[in-house]
Each structure stands twice: as structure tokens, then as C-alpha cells.
Design an enzyme around this catalytic site. Sequence first.
Site, PDB file in Angstrom:
ATOM      1  N   GLY A  46      13.455 -54.967 -15.496  1.00 15.77           N
ATOM      2  CA  GLY A  46      13.789 -56.056 -14.733  1.00 15.77           C
ATOM      3  C   GLY A  46      13.037 -57.314 -15.108  1.00 15.77           C
ATOM      4  N   GLN A  51       9.693 -65.728 -15.407  1.00 13.27           N
ATOM      5  CA  GLN A  51       9.079 -65.102 -16.323  1.00 13.27           C
ATOM      6  C   GLN A  51       9.512 -65.693 -17.694  1.00 13.27           C
ATOM      7  OE1 GLN A  51       9.869 -60.776 -14.914  1.00 13.27           O
ATOM      8  NE2 GLN A  51       8.153 -60.490 -15.883  1.00 13.27           N
ATOM      9  N   CYS A  89       4.931 -54.658 -15.611  1.00  8.98           N
ATOM     10  CA  CYS A  89       5.365 -56.003 -15.614  1.00  8.98           C
ATOM     11  C   CYS A  89       5.342 -56.391 -17.200  1.00  8.98           C
ATOM     12  CB  CYS A  89       4.671 -56.988 -14.844  1.00  8.98           C
ATOM     13  SG  CYS A  89       5.322 -58.779 -14.683  1.00  8.98           S
ATOM     14  N   LEU A  90       6.616 -57.130 -17.515  1.00  6.73           N
ATOM     15  CA  LEU A  90       6.735 -57.417 -18.923  1.00  6.73           C
ATOM     16  C   LEU A  90       5.829 -58.840 -19.219  1.00  6.73           C
ATOM     17  CD1 LEU A  90      10.737 -57.210 -19.363  1.00  6.73           C
ATOM     18  CD2 LEU A  90       8.896 -55.815 -20.386  1.00  6.73           C
ATOM     19  N   HIS A 131       9.801 -56.133  -6.695  1.00  8.14           N
ATOM     20  CA  HIS A 131       9.070 -56.669  -7.796  1.00  8.14           C
ATOM     21  C   HIS A 131       9.571 -57.898  -8.340  1.00  8.14           C
ATOM     22  CE1 HIS A 131       6.625 -56.180 -11.474  1.00  8.14           C
ATOM     23  NE2 HIS A 131       7.108 -56.974 -11.871  1.00  8.14           N
ATOM     24  N   GLU A 132      10.816 -58.035  -8.763  1.00  8.27           N
ATOM     25  CA  GLU A 132      11.588 -59.079  -9.250  1.00  8.27           C
ATOM     26  C   GLU A 132      11.723 -60.352  -8.114  1.00  8.27           C
ATOM     27  OE1 GLU A 132      11.482 -59.303 -12.416  1.00  8.27           O
ATOM     28  OE2 GLU A 132      11.434 -57.232 -12.495  1.00  8.27           O
ATOM     29  N   HIS A 135       8.467 -62.341  -7.909  1.00  6.95           N
ATOM     30  CA  HIS A 135       8.253 -62.943  -8.672  1.00  6.95           C
ATOM     31  C   HIS A 135       8.702 -64.636  -8.380  1.00  6.95           C
ATOM     32  CE1 HIS A 135       6.631 -61.170 -12.368  1.00  6.95           C
ATOM     33  NE2 HIS A 135       7.298 -60.304 -12.299  1.00  6.95           N
TER      34      HIS A 135
END
Length: 169
Positions: A46, A51, A89-90, A131-132, A135
Site C-alpha cells: 500500500g 508518501q 510502512c514504506l 493504514h493508508e 496517512h
Amino acid sequence: MAIRRIVERGDPLLERVCRPVTEFNARLHTLLDDMAETLSEAGGVGLAAPQVGVLRRVCIVEDSEGELIELINPEIVSTEGEQTGLEGCLSIPGRYGIVTRPYKVRVRAQDREGAFFEVEDEDLTARCFCHEIEHLDGHLYTEHCDHLLSDEEIERYIKEHPEQFEEDE
Ligand code: ZN
């Protein structure tokens, strides 16, 4: 398509509330295509627009079948149950925490042309929706866990919960 740079924790861009998308134009489509390429290169499931430094309510999630779901202006409309597991998380590379999320999540969003749709999923994909979408309001998963795990803690967790790490057929 182009790979965009993923901003990391500590960058104020990750703490901002993103604005809704109002124009479903070529610029949005380029953003979505670039995000897909960036996600695939990074090997995640994701990615949210902030991000890659774009403060708009856009995120993408790869479901358990490998299908990419594009979510524009997404909102969680209902949740069911609970799951507790490792989350990463990236924007926080190489680190993980243990986070409790709903087991099943239903999201209402718009597609890249602006059409409304609803999508429901469970398990890892449901975790990813939560999660996304967080953000987009400037929140990171680290707010839900008391600490990030050390390498030994990650190893121990994987050993104790092998069922969470079996590859899906
Ligand atoms: Zn993330």
C-alpha cells in the site's frame, strides 16, 4: 510512468491533512500510475499520496489476489472484528510494530474517473485500508503501538506466529 521518491518519517509532509481530489484529470492518472510503479518497486502492499509528497486524498492498496485498488477520497464506512499483527510502512523502512486493527473493513471511495464505489476486504487488506487512509490525515501506524520492535523481537514474533507469515496460494 516514473518512480517517485518515498518520503520518510520525520518529514512534515507525512503529518499534514491531505485535501480532497476534485479534478479527475490526466494529472491524477499520472500520479496513480507513478504510485503503482513506486509501490511495485518498493515491494509494499500500500502507498498513500503524501508518501510521495502529494498532499491529496489518494491511496493505493494491493489486495490478496495482487489486484491494485485505487482509492480517491476514501472513507471507512464500516468495520467488523479485530486483528493484531505486525505492521510496517514504506516511510519507516525496516521497522515493524504490533498494531490492532479491525478484521474486516468496508471503504467508500471514488475511482480515477470520479465514480463512487464501495469495496470490502479482510485480514491484511483491511489492515492496509486503515493504514493508508490514516496517512491522508497525517497519521502513522506508530501512534498505535507502544514501541517499534527490535530485530530479536521481530524474530521471536515470527517464530511465535508462523500462521501469519504463510504464503497465500
Ligand atoms: Zn505507511
